[in-house]
Design a protein around this motif. Structure first.
Motif, mmCIF file in Angstrom:
data_model
loop_
_atom_site.group_PDB
_atom_site.id
_atom_site.type_symbol
_atom_site.label_atom_id
_atom_site.label_comp_id
_atom_site.label_asym_id
_atom_site.label_seq_id
_atom_site.Cartn_x
_atom_site.Cartn_y
_atom_site.Cartn_z
ATOM 1 N N VAL A 32 -4.863 11.534 3.915
ATOM 2 C CA VAL A 32 -4.296 10.189 3.913
ATOM 3 C C VAL A 32 -5.178 9.234 3.122
ATOM 4 C CG1 VAL A 32 -3.682 8.209 5.359
ATOM 5 C CG2 VAL A 32 -3.051 10.519 6.080
ATOM 6 N N ILE A 33 -6.479 9.268 3.381
ATOM 7 C CA ILE A 33 -7.389 8.330 2.724
ATOM 8 C C ILE A 33 -7.374 8.509 1.212
ATOM 9 C CG2 ILE A 33 -9.811 7.667 2.480
ATOM 10 C CD1 ILE A 33 -10.132 8.556 5.456
ATOM 11 N N GLU A 34 -7.452 9.741 0.759
ATOM 12 C CA GLU A 34 -7.519 10.007 -0.686
ATOM 13 C C GLU A 34 -6.254 9.587 -1.414
ATOM 14 O OE1 GLU A 34 -8.311 14.144 -0.818
ATOM 15 O OE2 GLU A 34 -10.394 13.960 -0.110
ATOM 16 N N ASN A 35 -5.134 9.540 -0.706
ATOM 17 C CA ASN A 35 -3.858 9.209 -1.355
ATOM 18 C C ASN A 35 -3.365 7.799 -1.047
ATOM 19 O OD1 ASN A 35 -2.677 11.715 -2.805
ATOM 20 N ND2 ASN A 35 -3.512 12.530 -0.877
ATOM 21 N N GLN A 70 3.645 -3.008 3.719
ATOM 22 C CA GLN A 70 3.189 -4.336 3.306
ATOM 23 C C GLN A 70 2.064 -4.737 4.257
ATOM 24 O OE1 GLN A 70 3.938 -6.261 0.783
ATOM 25 N NE2 GLN A 70 4.386 -8.372 1.351
ATOM 26 N N MET A 71 0.845 -4.880 3.731
ATOM 27 C CA MET A 71 -0.331 -5.132 4.565
ATOM 28 C C MET A 71 -1.120 -6.329 4.022
ATOM 29 S SD MET A 71 -0.423 -2.766 6.964
ATOM 30 C CE MET A 71 -2.129 -2.623 7.504
ATOM 31 N N TRP A 72 -1.921 -6.939 4.904
ATOM 32 C CA TRP A 72 -2.883 -7.927 4.447
ATOM 33 C C TRP A 72 -4.019 -7.226 3.715
ATOM 34 C CZ3 TRP A 72 -2.101 -12.963 4.288
ATOM 35 C CH2 TRP A 72 -1.182 -13.547 5.159
ATOM 36 N N GLY A 73 -4.445 -7.826 2.616
ATOM 37 C CA GLY A 73 -5.558 -7.251 1.873
ATOM 38 C C GLY A 73 -6.804 -7.090 2.720
ATOM 39 N N SER A 74 -7.004 -8.002 3.676
ATOM 40 C CA SER A 74 -8.188 -7.938 4.521
ATOM 41 C C SER A 74 -8.182 -6.737 5.448
ATOM 42 C CB SER A 74 -8.298 -9.220 5.356
ATOM 43 O OG SER A 74 -7.103 -9.438 6.100
ATOM 44 N N SER A 75 -7.043 -6.039 5.552
ATOM 45 C CA SER A 75 -6.952 -4.868 6.421
ATOM 46 C C SER A 75 -7.010 -3.552 5.648
ATOM 47 C CB SER A 75 -5.648 -4.910 7.229
ATOM 48 O OG SER A 75 -5.588 -6.068 8.019
ATOM 49 N N VAL A 76 -6.967 -3.624 4.329
ATOM 50 C CA VAL A 76 -6.894 -2.400 3.533
ATOM 51 C C VAL A 76 -8.174 -1.577 3.654
ATOM 52 C CG1 VAL A 76 -6.703 -1.502 1.178
ATOM 53 C CG2 VAL A 76 -5.169 -3.307 1.953
ATOM 54 N N GLY A 77 -9.319 -2.229 3.785
ATOM 55 C CA GLY A 77 -10.562 -1.484 3.953
ATOM 56 C C GLY A 77 -10.511 -0.539 5.142
ATOM 57 N N GLN A 78 -9.802 -0.959 6.183
ATOM 58 C CA GLN A 78 -9.638 -0.114 7.369
ATOM 59 C C GLN A 78 -8.878 1.164 7.038
ATOM 60 O OE1 GLN A 78 -7.705 -2.241 10.554
ATOM 61 N NE2 GLN A 78 -7.303 -0.405 11.760
ATOM 62 N N LEU A 79 -7.942 1.074 6.076
ATOM 63 C CA LEU A 79 -7.150 2.242 5.693
ATOM 64 C C LEU A 79 -7.916 3.186 4.792
ATOM 65 C CD1 LEU A 79 -3.732 0.506 4.883
ATOM 66 C CD2 LEU A 79 -4.656 1.173 7.113
ATOM 67 N N LEU A 80 -8.957 2.673 4.148
ATOM 68 C CA LEU A 80 -9.707 3.467 3.174
ATOM 69 C C LEU A 80 -11.026 4.007 3.699
ATOM 70 C CD1 LEU A 80 -9.154 1.235 0.001
ATOM 71 C CD2 LEU A 80 -7.977 3.360 0.583
ATOM 72 N N VAL A 108 0.872 -1.175 0.000
ATOM 73 C CA VAL A 108 0.000 0.000 0.000
ATOM 74 C C VAL A 108 0.909 1.225 0.000
ATOM 75 C CG1 VAL A 108 -1.840 1.230 1.206
ATOM 76 C CG2 VAL A 108 -1.719 -1.259 1.332
ATOM 77 N N VAL A 109 0.589 2.222 -0.808
ATOM 78 C CA VAL A 109 1.455 3.394 -0.914
ATOM 79 C C VAL A 109 0.649 4.680 -0.758
ATOM 80 C CG1 VAL A 109 3.049 2.197 -2.479
ATOM 81 C CG2 VAL A 109 1.215 3.613 -3.435
ATOM 82 N N ARG A 110 1.366 5.737 -0.389
ATOM 83 C CA ARG A 110 0.820 7.096 -0.377
ATOM 84 C C ARG A 110 1.221 7.775 -1.680
ATOM 85 N NH1 ARG A 110 0.261 10.018 4.495
ATOM 86 N NH2 ARG A 110 0.264 11.888 3.180
ATOM 87 N N ASN A 111 0.250 7.975 -2.555
ATOM 88 C CA ASN A 111 0.522 8.554 -3.868
ATOM 89 C C ASN A 111 1.104 9.961 -3.767
ATOM 90 O OD1 ASN A 111 0.463 8.723 -6.721
ATOM 91 N ND2 ASN A 111 -1.476 9.828 -6.630
ATOM 92 N N ASP A 112 0.591 10.780 -2.827
ATOM 93 C CA ASP A 112 1.066 12.158 -2.732
ATOM 94 C C ASP A 112 2.528 12.231 -2.318
ATOM 95 O OD1 ASP A 112 0.300 11.096 -0.262
ATOM 96 O OD2 ASP A 112 -0.257 13.040 0.574
#
Length: 414
Positions: A275-278, A256-266, A140-144
């Motif tokens: 942070v969320i938008e990027n 490096q994150m589990w895919g099952s946790s990415v929803g929490q970041l979004l 997972v990356v921060r685009n900005d």
């Protein structure tokens, strides 16, 4: 397994079809007790299953990151302390080895006719678990932040290192990168992923003899150490529960994150709009010129304990099938909490990383009876190397020695 054949063929979501929602539970009586890991997707499943409680049906849960450590003892008890344990590729193996979970074929015939073939985890011709989600670790990356240093999205770990250096050199972040490197099962999994990315084979063909004391093993360790140098000095405490809040606070550029946790970041909780938008989920990286992602594919599913009454087993199966219903997927923001193996699932942004990782040919985690022993050896021996206490060669020798001792004690080696 069928789950991963479909995913790796680039049809990650074409296989997710064919279930029907349950209107109610229809359980007359029984005791249901769930042991599960603790992250949002599993809480969604268990919370839905808990709707079956009431009357003569009791329901209790234990969500804990220590589930792997307690599951064998808990199910060895008679009666078992839990009627169901939520497992994955690796954590099911010790339960199988000790006969602690029961075949589910009769219950599937009676209460799970709608379940799809790729949900039926079949071992030696018997259904031993019901899978409900796919998972994998990916970047997972921060685009900005990448834009601030003039870089595109990385696709290799070498590019991740270059980006981390650029971010540090620009004074943006001293510790821009994180992996799930807590000195327990998590750290061992990072070795597994990186070794697979380097094209490694964990065992000599057709045997339980270890095969990590080689140039591939050295390259794997060196890459992990290089990445750790851009992580916080407390990296040996980093698991999902640690890294996710650091990301949400805006203090990481790549993780490096589990895919099952990415929803929490979004989602819109615990973070900021910036942070969320990027936040962008990417597929798992390749490494050392390899073509296979440095990650492993997983399924999560539920089992039913052996040492419980048939009444409790049936009640538990019905409740857990209710927990993994289409209705659960469609409630609230549950759709985006996992890559669900149910018909109602609609892949959103949080699923992109798992889909990309699977489509790029990531291999399933080895479901071998002795893989857990090797994984434990990785977890135990890596900290000294990552903290500069010994060489890569010595660490690999220690890993093999620890594994061989355990494998002989367990009867896998003479």
């Amino acid at each position: 397994m069928d789950i991963f054949k479909g995913l790796a063929a680039g049809t990650a979501f074409a296989i997710l079809a064919g279930s029907a929602a349950h209107a109610d539970c229809g359980i007359a009586a029984g005791n249901i007790s769930v042991l599960a890991n603790d992250f949002p997707a599993l809480r969604a499943v268990v919370d839905k299953a808990a709707e079956c409680a009431g009357g003569d049906v009791t329901f209790s849960t234990n969500h804990t990151a220590e589930h792997r450590d307690i599951q064998v003892a808990a199910l060895t008890a008679d009666p078992a302390e839990y009627t169901t344990v939520v497992v994955a590729n690796s954590s099911i193996v010790p339960l199988l080895n000790d006969g602690l979970i029961r075949p589910l074929d009769d219950l599937v015939s009676k209460h799970g006719q709608h379940l799809k073939k790729n949900q039926l985890i079949t071992i030696d011709g018997k259904v031993m678990a019901i899978a409900f989600m796919a998972n994998a670790q990916h970047l997972v990356v921060r685009n900005d932040i990448l834009q601030q240093v003039g870089l595109e999205f990385p696709s290799t770990y070498e590019e991740v290192l270059a980006a981390a250096k650029a971010i540090r050199d620009a004074g943006i972040m001293e510790h821009p990168f994180a992996m799930l490197t807590k000195s327990d099962w998590n750290l061992g999994e990072e070795f597994v992923n990186m070794y697979l990315g380097h094209g490694g084979q964990f065992f000599k063909p057709g045997t339980a003899e270890p095969n990590v004391r080689n140039e591939t093993g050295v390259a794997t360790l060196n890459m992990l150490k290089s990445l750790a140098e851009y992580s916080n000095p407390d990296f040996l405490t980093y698991n999902t529960a640690t890294v996710a809040p650091i990301w949400e606070a805006g203090n990481l550029a790549m993780a490096q994150m589990w895919g099952s946790s990415v929803g929490q970041l979004l989602d819109d909780e615990g973070s900021t709009a910036e942070v969320i938008e990027n936040t962008v989920p990417l597929g798992a990286m390749t490494v050392a010129g390899g073509s296979s992602p440095a990650s492993s594919l997983w399924w999560d599913g539920f089992t039913i304990a052996t040492n419980i009454s048939d009444e409790d087993a049936e009640a538990t199966f019905i409740a857990m099938v209710h927990g993994i219903s289409d209705e659960m997927v469609m409630e609230g923001d549950n759709n985006d909490k996992a890559v669900w193996l149910m018909d109602a699932f609609r892949p959103g942004p949080a699923a992109k990383g798992i889909s990309a990782t699977a489509s790029a040919g990531a291999q399933p985690y080895p479901m071998l009876p002795y893989m857990g022993l090797l994984h434990s050896a990785f977890s135990a021996e890596l900290p000294d190397f990552l903290q500069g206490g010994e060489s890569a060669e010595q660490t690999l020798a220690d890993i093999e020695a620890a594994y061989i001792t355990s494998a002989k004690e367990s009867g896998f080696l003479q």
